[in-house]
Scaffold this active site. Structure first.
Site, PDB file in Angstrom:
ATOM      1  NE  ARG A   8       3.921  -4.105   3.181  1.00 48.58           N
ATOM      2  CZ  ARG A   8       3.699  -3.409   3.897  1.00 48.58           C
ATOM      3  NH1 ARG A   8       3.788  -3.166   5.232  1.00 48.58           N
ATOM      4  NH2 ARG A   8       2.760  -2.457   3.381  1.00 48.58           N
ATOM      5  CE  LYS A  60       7.335  -3.247   1.472  1.00 46.57           C
ATOM      6  NZ  LYS A  60       8.467  -3.995   1.042  1.00 46.57           N
ATOM      7  CG  HIS A  66       2.217 -10.858   0.131  1.00 45.03           C
ATOM      8  ND1 HIS A  66       2.951  -9.988   0.402  1.00 45.03           N
ATOM      9  CD2 HIS A  66       1.246 -10.462  -0.695  1.00 45.03           C
ATOM     10  CE1 HIS A  66       2.503  -8.743   0.230  1.00 45.03           C
ATOM     11  NE2 HIS A  66       1.316  -9.045  -0.228  1.00 45.03           N
ATOM     12  NE  ARG A  78       0.725  -7.191   3.278  1.00 41.18           N
ATOM     13  CZ  ARG A  78       0.519  -6.201   4.022  1.00 41.18           C
ATOM     14  NH1 ARG A  78       0.644  -6.379   5.386  1.00 41.18           N
ATOM     15  NH2 ARG A  78       0.668  -4.860   3.646  1.00 41.18           N
ATOM     16  CG  HIS A  82      -2.234  -1.300   2.026  1.00 39.65           C
ATOM     17  ND1 HIS A  82      -3.283  -2.181   1.487  1.00 39.65           N
ATOM     18  CD2 HIS A  82      -1.254  -2.014   1.914  1.00 39.65           C
ATOM     19  CE1 HIS A  82      -2.604  -3.422   1.210  1.00 39.65           C
ATOM     20  NE2 HIS A  82      -1.386  -3.395   1.395  1.00 39.65           N
ATOM     21  CE1 TYR A 117      -1.044  -7.449  -0.439  1.00 38.42           C
ATOM     22  CE2 TYR A 117      -1.271  -5.117  -1.165  1.00 38.42           C
ATOM     23  CZ  TYR A 117      -0.350  -6.193  -0.768  1.00 38.42           C
ATOM     24  OH  TYR A 117       0.797  -5.805  -0.889  1.00 38.42           O
TER      25      TYR A 117
END
Length: 298
Positions: free
Chosen positions: A148, A172, A244, A247, A270, A279
């Site tokens: 990211r 995250k 992005h 990615r 994830h 994705y």
């Protein structure tokens, strides 16, 4: 309930990565603020991450009594976009409006770049300046590791475990993972640190940050986006791309070359495999190739 933080991130996404106008962003934000006002009025203490489908349905039922059908449809579409953004940023695994009927707005994933397009973007960088040498390494790391943009700008020298072939990434929710990094990319990062970064006067607090601006501070997400946008114009790439996109291309190219979803999930960081599937959108030709290669009765 901490709605302000997520709304501001969403507004930045709409402005920087989707390039929407100020008025459009205000309209999108108004939909979320109506939901937030409903929660406050009814003393419902939930965040954008924890709000349930039931609560959303209560809100929609309440608004149906006071607004026209077209306005209600627009509110539903706006909220779907907001919660799709939260999924896109890995804050949620589900959209609480998924089963609620509304005009299809959808969540447009970034276009995938072909390898030739990535090569062209990197080749277009002016390497006669220190910033150009830095930018080349940035693009290589984005694509080679599938990071990211927030993870890239926060990358630390102390997170580089090149002897083991990994970089430690804090994603995250401050969740950490180790992502493999190829030898060629490792060498580029080493050279950047030794010959470019070493010439910068580093501001206090950024001594361990890998990628720095000319003033010795950490780069911003917006700066990375600007670098990529300018290169796309130079290369006559008309796709709407952002950091992005690299990615997304990383994940798609891995899958197309035989990597399994579980491995890609771990590298992307994830929590849910369903997020990885979002994705990795596959075209029909690739699915046909998989069938021909692996089905026993092909």
């Amino acid at each position: 309930m901490n709605w302000d933080r997520y709304i501001k991130e969403y507004q930045a996404y709409l402005k920087i990565e989707r390039g929407l106008s100020k008025n459009t962003i205000e309209n999108y934000s108004l939909d979320i603020e109506k939901l937030y006002l409903f929660l406050e009025t009814n003393e419902i203490d939930v965040s954008p991450i924890t709000i349930s489908e039931t609560t959303i349905q209560e809100f929609i039922y309440a608004t149906s009594k006071t607004v026209a059908t077209r306005s209600q449809s627009r509110i539903i579409s706006g909220l779907k976009s907001f919660f799709s953004f939260l999924i896109f940023e890995d804050y949620r695994d589900d959209n609480p409006l998924q089963l609620i009927e509304s005009p299809k707005l959808g969540r447009k994933l970034p276009d995938t770049l072909a390898l030739e397009e990535i090569d062209a973007l990197i080749a277009a960088i002016d390497l006669s300046t220190p910033e150009g040498e830095r930018n080349k390494v940035i693009l290589e790391v984005l694509y080679s590791c599938g990071l990211r943009v927030s993870e890239l700008v926060a990358l630390k020298i102390s997170d580089l475990f090149f002897e083991e072939g990994f970089v430690k990434i804090t994603g995250k929710g401050n969740k950490q993972r180790f992502v493999p990094i190829g030898e060629n990319t490792q060498e580029m990062v080493r050279r950047y640190i030794s010959y470019v970064r070493s010439e910068i006067t580093i501001k206090k607090g950024f001594e361990d940050t890998v990628f720095l601006n000319r003033r010795g501070s950490q780069l911003t997400r917006a700066m990375i986006f600007t670098i990529i946008k300018r290169l796309a114009v130079q290369c006559n790439i008309t796709k709407k791309i952002s950091p992005h996109t690299f990615r997304h291309s990383f994940a798609t190219h891995l899958l197309e070359n035989g990597a399994d979803l579980r491995s890609i999930q771990m590298m992307l960081g994830h929590e849910s495999i369903t997020t990885t599937e979002i994705y990795v959108h596959l075209d029909q030709r690739f699915l046909a190739d998989v069938l021909l290669k692996f089905h026993p009765r092909k």
